[in-house]
Design an enzyme around this catalytic site. Sequence first.
Site, mmCIF file in Angstrom:
data_model
loop_
_atom_site.group_PDB
_atom_site.id
_atom_site.type_symbol
_atom_site.label_atom_id
_atom_site.label_comp_id
_atom_site.label_asym_id
_atom_site.label_seq_id
_atom_site.Cartn_x
_atom_site.Cartn_y
_atom_site.Cartn_z
ATOM 1 N N HIS A 171 0.806 -1.360 -0.103
ATOM 2 C CA HIS A 171 0.137 0.090 0.053
ATOM 3 C C HIS A 171 0.851 1.360 -0.002
ATOM 4 O O HIS A 171 0.248 2.167 0.168
ATOM 5 C CB HIS A 171 -0.910 0.028 1.321
ATOM 6 C CG HIS A 171 -0.259 -0.427 2.571
ATOM 7 N ND1 HIS A 171 -0.819 -1.503 3.221
ATOM 8 C CD2 HIS A 171 0.817 0.135 3.128
ATOM 9 C CE1 HIS A 171 0.025 -1.426 4.108
ATOM 10 N NE2 HIS A 171 0.893 -0.553 4.201
ATOM 11 N N TYR A 258 17.365 2.204 2.925
ATOM 12 C CA TYR A 258 17.708 1.566 1.768
ATOM 13 C C TYR A 258 18.631 2.408 0.901
ATOM 14 O O TYR A 258 19.366 2.037 -0.154
ATOM 15 C CB TYR A 258 16.373 1.646 0.744
ATOM 16 C CG TYR A 258 15.113 1.099 1.244
ATOM 17 C CD1 TYR A 258 15.449 -0.048 2.314
ATOM 18 C CD2 TYR A 258 14.032 1.716 1.045
ATOM 19 C CE1 TYR A 258 14.093 -0.734 2.543
ATOM 20 C CE2 TYR A 258 12.722 1.060 1.727
ATOM 21 C CZ TYR A 258 12.814 0.068 2.366
ATOM 22 O OH TYR A 258 11.749 -0.816 2.997
#
Length: 488
Positions: A171, A258
């Site tokens: 989502h 990340y």
Amino acid sequence: MSFKIAIIGAGSVGFTKKLFTDILCVPEFKDIEFALTDVSEHNLAMIKAILDRIVEANRLPTRVTATTNRREALEGARYIISCVRVGGLEAYADDIRIPLKYGIDQCVGDTICAGGILYGQRNIPVILDFCKDIREVAATGAKFLNYANPMAMNTWAAIEYGKVDTVGLCHGVQHGAEQIAEVLGAKSPKELDYVCSGINHQTWFIELRLNGRPIGKDELVAAFEAHPVYSKQEKLRIDVLKRFGVYSTESNGHLSEYLPWYRKRPEEITRWIDMSDWIHGETGGYLRYSTETRNWFETEYPQFLEAASKPIDPAKRSNEHASHILEALETNRVYRGHFNVKNDGVITNLPQDAIIESPGFVDRFGINMAAGITLPEACAATCMASINVQRMSVHAAIAGDIDLLKLAVLHDPLVGAVSTPEEVWQMVDEMVVAQAQWLPQYADAIPAAKERLSKSKVKTREWAGAARRSVRSIEELRAEKAALKQAG
């Protein structure tokens, strides 16, 4: 319509309830069967009681079964939804705790980085077991909808090695779009049209239109910097927007782990994160939140059961993809969403074998991806770093190759920014030994890893991280909830 949906990991009580009520918002689906399965009989009993209460309150013919026998649950199922967390919070705690000893400070640790890679090693053997059962006992042509992280690795394994029709669902795109619509002053997120593409948790809004008007970088930067909340909570995300020219779907905390630039030093971490909520970068934030949520649910269960007596309101159907995909496949009402699939030419400047997240349309003919998208070069470069880690991680998990696993961790952007090769080799040994009960493919490698650990001279430290918070008690959560209610 009458068909069967199996939910693996249905003991994820809150999420299972959301999927269940979403699906039952489709009028044609009232006569279907939900088969719940989980390794926890306790959690299964709780969620089944809640769903039974919903069925009863809404006077539906829907059938709900629950069993710890996964194969029984999957038998004859047309759709299988997975929301499992292999190893539970016990293993997850090690995903955060052990890397901290080597200076690696993660907010979530469930996608890549040291924690996400080990999470994938635990999940992939189980995913392949799911796929075997699906091939053997589910309905012909059954579709596997994977919600479990690490999304790309799990989906990669299911498609490439499990040989099952699989789509990964998240989502993040919807939540990012809601933010953009808000800062631009839209009355509704539906006023915003967009093309968002990349890989899961590193997806990029490469084209934006508000009521048909194109939105450029400068306008978007100004809108975020002027927002009284997001300007503080999304500092890192806004910085990436300024430098890359496009906005990332992922939260400040997720995105920070990340990349190799923002969490490499403690003073940098505190500069870029916000502590108003875990998702903005707190050390081990999602682990804390998950622990508190579990404790809260266990204590407040009677209230959750009582709330299940309310009528289903289709107007409150969530933007989770699952119910909309099923509706499109079964009724031919077309749905546009963002899906995790094998690339195969969808994104021109990412590898063909990678699992990408990009726009697609669903109808009776299946999921049809919009092909020929080219990412901005900086976005593609950032995705490539993660894809290379994901590929090695999947191959290591399939083969039980601890040397390849270490190379995957070594090439992770944040790990590489913080740790030396010697530290990475020891950290992986330590994590594999600590999580041996969930890593059957590494059984032969465990004795040698223990031996190396007994002789290692690599120094570690006991470190809580740059921005760690303690798990709040039920009493503290109640007090905070009461205070918010009074203030609101």
